[in-house]
Design an enzyme around this catalytic site. Structure first.
Site, PDB file in Angstrom:
ATOM      1  N   GLU A   1      -5.573  16.617  -5.360  1.00  0.00           N
ATOM      2  CA  GLU A   1      -5.593  15.130  -5.259  1.00  0.00           C
ATOM      3  C   GLU A   1      -6.851  14.609  -6.032  1.00  0.00           C
ATOM      4  O   GLU A   1      -6.810  13.535  -6.577  1.00  0.00           O
ATOM      5  CB  GLU A   1      -5.465  14.582  -3.676  1.00  0.00           C
ATOM      6  CG  GLU A   1      -5.594  13.227  -3.720  1.00  0.00           C
ATOM      7  CD  GLU A   1      -6.226  12.901  -2.371  1.00  0.00           C
ATOM      8  OE1 GLU A   1      -5.821  11.766  -1.727  1.00  0.00           O
ATOM      9  OE2 GLU A   1      -6.525  13.806  -1.561  1.00  0.00           O
TER      10      GLU A   1
ATOM     11  N   GLU B   1      -3.234   4.225  10.049  1.00  0.00           N
ATOM     12  CA  GLU B   1      -2.944   5.642   9.402  1.00  0.00           C
ATOM     13  C   GLU B   1      -4.045   6.524   9.549  1.00  0.00           C
ATOM     14  O   GLU B   1      -4.154   7.788   9.188  1.00  0.00           O
ATOM     15  CB  GLU B   1      -2.870   5.462   7.758  1.00  0.00           C
ATOM     16  CG  GLU B   1      -3.922   4.766   7.002  1.00  0.00           C
ATOM     17  CD  GLU B   1      -4.211   3.584   6.971  1.00  0.00           C
ATOM     18  OE1 GLU B   1      -5.044   3.342   6.032  1.00  0.00           O
ATOM     19  OE2 GLU B   1      -3.796   2.827   7.861  1.00  0.00           O
TER      20      GLU B   1
ATOM     21  N   ASP C   1     -10.423   4.113  -0.780  1.00  0.00           N
ATOM     22  CA  ASP C   1     -10.521   4.385   0.741  1.00  0.00           C
ATOM     23  C   ASP C   1     -10.934   5.661   0.852  1.00  0.00           C
ATOM     24  O   ASP C   1     -10.243   6.667   0.882  1.00  0.00           O
ATOM     25  CB  ASP C   1      -9.449   3.963   1.538  1.00  0.00           C
ATOM     26  CG  ASP C   1      -7.898   4.749   0.756  1.00  0.00           C
ATOM     27  OD1 ASP C   1      -7.977   5.176  -0.189  1.00  0.00           O
ATOM     28  OD2 ASP C   1      -6.958   4.769   1.527  1.00  0.00           O
TER      29      ASP C   1
ATOM     30  N   ASN D   1       0.887  -1.257   0.017  1.00  0.00           N
ATOM     31  CA  ASN D   1       0.121   0.047   0.120  1.00  0.00           C
ATOM     32  C   ASN D   1       0.871   1.231  -0.037  1.00  0.00           C
ATOM     33  O   ASN D   1       0.607   2.104  -0.689  1.00  0.00           O
ATOM     34  CB  ASN D   1      -1.022   0.101   1.197  1.00  0.00           C
ATOM     35  CG  ASN D   1      -1.881   1.031   1.309  1.00  0.00           C
ATOM     36  OD1 ASN D   1      -3.154   0.901   1.861  1.00  0.00           O
ATOM     37  ND2 ASN D   1      -1.673   2.184   0.718  1.00  0.00           N
TER      38      ASN D   1
END
Length: 624
Positions: A559, A310, A364, A237
Site C-alpha cells: 500500500e 472503522e 488518514d 469514502n
C-alpha cells in the site's frame, strides 16, 4: 522454454529448501542456498539461482497448483523475465482481475466475506427509491441465509448512521442489464482488507486500468461514482454503512476526461456524467456553512457522530482518557456512554468532527490535520475543486459548443466555470502561497493565518495548473528537494515532523512514508510545467523502489513505503496492506499498481533498462 513438472512435489521441495523462515515466500530474508535444481519427468534439469528467480518459480508453481493437476508446464521464460516486464505484466494480466468486484448474485459472496464485520448476518443496504435494485437483492436474499437486505430511508441523518453501527454493512452499487440479464457494474477495490469501492483510490486505479486498456472497468468506476452521487448524495469514502456521512477527495471530472482520452464515448455519456459532476460540485462542496467557507474557498467537513467506526478499539484512548475521569468512568465505559449520547462532551464532538474530516481528505492520518482539519482551507481540496471548475469549462467548450443545458431552467456557459476557476486560483495564491518559504500552506480561516506544516500537498497546484511559472520554478527547484528521498517524495518534510517535538505520534501520511497518489500528482504537475528532467528522476525513484521491493520480497506490491529505509516494512498506525499473502500476490495494491503502469508511460527507454538492472537512483542522479 517450458518445463513439465510435478507441481505439488516441486513446490513442497522448493519451500523446504528455500523458505527458511516459513512465511510461504522466498525473500532476501531467507537463508537457504539460493540455488534449486529443477527436474522434469524425463530427468532433465536446470538450476534456478538467486532470490528473485526462486521467488518467481514459487509464484509460477503456486499459480499452476490452482489448476488441480499433478503435472503442468512451467514457462522458464517467466522465471528469468526481467523484473520491470514481469511486474507490469502481472499487474495487467493478474492483479486487476484479482481486485475486480461486482455486487450481484455472482459477486456478492466475495464482497461479504470480509474480516471487518463479525456479525453472523451480512447486511446489504439499498438506497431509497431504487426499486429495481431493492427487488433484485430481496430475491437474492431468499437464496442466502446469511444475507439481510434493508432499504435506507429517504433522509439519512447522522443519528441514523450512528444507529447502523449496531448492524454495519455494505451499500449497494449500480446494476446493469445486458442481454436481459441483471448484473453488477464492476469496480476495482484497493486490495487486502480494503474489499470495497473507495473514493479517491478508485480514480488512481482507473488511470492504471485505462493504460492497460481495461476501459470497461474504468467506465464501471465512473458509473458507480455517478450512482453514489445520485443515490447517496456523494462519492463515498467507501460503500459501507458507516461512511454515509463522509465523502473523499473529488476526482470525478478528472476521471471523465481521462476516459474521454481513451474511448469514443457518445455525447449522451458525457452529458449524463457532466450533469452529475456539476450536481456533486454544487450539493457536496458549495453549500455555504458546510464545506464552503465565507472566504470562497473550501474545506473538508464530514458529518457524523462519535468515533469513526472503522478504527480498532483503543485507537482513541489517549483522547478518551482525558474525559473519562471527569465522569468517574473507565475509558471503555465512557466510550460506550459517549457513543450512546448519554454523555454530552462538545469538545470531544469537535475533536471527532476534525478527525472524520481528516479521513474525508484521504490523508488518514497526518499530524497536519489532527484536531484542526475542519478549520482549514486545504491546498489539496481547493486544487481539486479548481480542477473541477476548469474540467467542466473544458467539457462544455469542447463538447457542447460553450453552452450546457444542465436542466430545463439552468444553462451554463464555459465562461461561467472559467470565471469561477480564476476566482479560486486568485484566492489560493493569495491565502495559501507562502512566498518567503516557497511553498503552499493550508489556510486557517478561523485564525486567518497560514497553517505551517510542509506537506506533499504543496505540489497539488502544479497538477491543477494553479501555479504561475515563477511559483512552479520555486516549488521544483527549491521545495521539491526537501521532500525528495531515494524512493520518491515523502508525505511531509522531516523538518515538519521535527517541529512537532519528540513525543509527537508517527502518522502514516507524514514523513517518512511515501504514497502513490502523491507521486502520480507530482509527476503530472511536473509534466504540466515542462520539468522534463525532474519528472524522469522522480518517476525513476518511485519505480525503482517498487521494483527493488518486489525483487527482494517475492513480488510484494504494498500500500505504501517507508522511504527512510526504502522498505515496505512499516511499523506505524494500521501497518501495511498488500504484504500478507502465501506464495504469490494475486492483487498487488490498487493505486500502487496504477502508479507503476503510469510511471512506465513517462519513463525514457534508457531509464527503463537501468530500472531493470536496479541501478541505485542516488548513484544515477548524483548531481540532482
Amino acid at each position: 522454454m517450458k518445463f513439465k513438472l510435478h507441481i505439488r512435489q516441486t513446490l513442497e521441495k522448493l519451500l523446504a529448501q528455500e523458505d527458511t523462515d516459513g512465511d510461504k515466500k522466498i525473500t532476501v530474508d531467507d537463508k537457504g542456498p539460493k540455488c534449486f535444481l529443477l527436474e522434469n519427468e524425463t530427468g532433465n534439469s536446470v538450476a534456478i539461482e538467486g532470490t528473485y528467480h526462486l521467488s518467481n518459480l514459487l509464484q509460477e508453481l503456486a499459480l499452476s497448483k490452482k489448476e488441480n493437476t499433478d503435472f503442468a508446464e512451467i514457462n522458464l521464460d517467466h522465471i528469468i523475465e526481467n523484473p520491470v516486464d514481469r511486474i507490469s505484466r502481472k499487474i495487467k494480466d493478474l492483479y486487476w482481475n484479482g481486485l475486480t468486484r461486482t455486487i450481484d448474485a455472482d459477486g456478492i459472496r466475495k464482497i461479504l466475506e470480509d474480516d471487518k464485520i463479525e456479525n453472523t448476518i451480512s447486511y446489504l443496504y439499498v438506497p431509497f427509491g431504487d426499486e429495481m435494485v431493492f427487488d433484485y437483492f430481496k430475491k437474492l436474499e431468499t437464496t442466502n441465509s446469511k444475507l439481510k437486505v434493508e432499504q435506507l430511508p429517504k433522509n439519512i441523518s447522522p443519528e441514523y448512521v450512528l444507529s447502523l453501527n449496531e448492524k454495519p454493512g455494505i451499500l449497494a452499487l449500480a446494476l446493469q442489464i445486458k442481454d436481459n440479464e441483471i448484473s453488477g457494474v464492476p469496480f476495482v477495490v484497493p486490495g487486502g482488507r480494503f474489499n470495497e469501492m473507495y473514493g479517491w483510490d478508485s480514480y488512481f486505479i482507473a488511470k492504471g486500468l485505462l493504460i492497460d486498456n481495461k476501459t470497461e472497468l474504468a467506465l464501471g468506476i465512473a458509473e458507480n461514482f455517478k450512482y453514489q452521487i445520485d443515490h447517496y448524495g456523494k462519492i463515498l469514502n467507501a460503500n459501507r454503512s458507516y461512511y454515509l456521512t463522509r465523502t473523499q477527495p473529488p476526482l470525478y471530472t478528472s476521471l471523465i476526461r481521462d476516459v474521454l482520452e481513451k474511448s469514443n464515448s457518445e455525447i449522451f455519456w458525457i452529458e449524463r456524467h457532466l450533469k452529475t459532476a456539476i450536481k456533486e460540485y454544487q450539493t457536496v462542496w458549495m453549500e455555504e456553512g458546510k464545506r464552503l467557507t465565507a472566504n470562497g474557498l473550501n474545506r473538508y467537513k464530514a458529518e457524523g457522530i462519535g468515533l469513526p467506526f472503522e478504527v480498532e478499539e483503543g485507537h482513541f484512548d489517549d483522547i478518551l482518557e482525558q474525559f473519562a475521569p471527569k465522569h468517574n468512568l473507565s475509558t471503555r465505559e465512557f466510550e460506550k456512554k459517549y457513543l450512546r449520547r448519554e454523555i454530552n462532551e462538545p469538545e470531544l464532538d469537535k475533536y471527532f468532527t476534525h478527525d472524520r474530516s481528516m479521513r474525508e481528505s484521504g490523508h488518514d492520518t497526518t499530524n497536519r490535520l489532527v484536531a484542526i482539519c475542519a478549520n482549514l482551507n486545504t491546498v489539496a481540496i481547493n486544487s481539486l475543486l479548481y480542477k473541477y471548475e476548469t474540467d467542466i469549462a473544458y467539457l462544455i467548450e469542447n463538447y457542447f459548443k460553450k453552452e450546457f443545458q444542465y436542466d430545463e431552467h439552468i444553462s451554463y456557459s464555459s465562461n461561467y466555470w472559467s470565471s469561477k476557476a480564476n476566482s479560486r486560483k486568485e484566492k489560493v495564491n493569495q491565502l495559501c502561497w507562502n512566498a518567503e518559504n516557497g511553498i503552499y500552506l493550508d489556510y486557517n480561516f478561523v485564525t486567518e493565518q497560514q497553517h505551517f506544516f510542509d506537506a506533499a500537498t504543496t505540489f497539488y497546484p502544479l497538477w491543477a495548473k494553479i501555479s504561475t511559472p515563477e511559483q512552479a520554478e520555486i516549488l521544483v527547484k527549491n521545495t521539491l528537494p526537501k521532500f525528495k528521498m531515494k524512493g520518491g517524495i515523502a508525505g511531509s518534510t522531516k523538518e515538519a515532523i521535527a517541529n512537532l517535538g519528540k513525543n509527537s505520534p508517527v502518522r502514516q501520511w507524514d514523513y517518512p512514508f511515501g504514497w502513490a497518489p502523491h507521486q502520480m500528482l507530482l509527476w503530472e504537475g511536473l509534466l504540466n510545467y515542462n520539468f522534463n528532467d525532474e519528472v524522469q528522476e522522480m518517476v525513476y525513484r518511485w519505480l525503482w523502489l517498487i521494483t527493488r521491493n518486489a525483487v527482494d520480497y517475492n513480488g510484494t506490491i504494498p500500500e505504501k513505503f517507508d522511504l527512510e529505509i526504502s522498505s515496505h516494512k512499516i511499523f506505524a498506525e494500521y501497518g501495511n496492506v498488500g504484504t500478507e499473502f502465501n506464495y504469490i500476490t494475486e492483487e498487488g495494491f490498487g493505486w500502487m499498481n496504477a502508479s507503476y503502469q503510469y510511471g512506465l508511460t513517462i519513463l525514457r527507454e534508457d531509464l527503463k533498462q537501468k530500472l531493470s538492472d536496479l541501478v541505485d537512483p542516488d548513484e544515477l542522479f548524483l548531481n540532482n
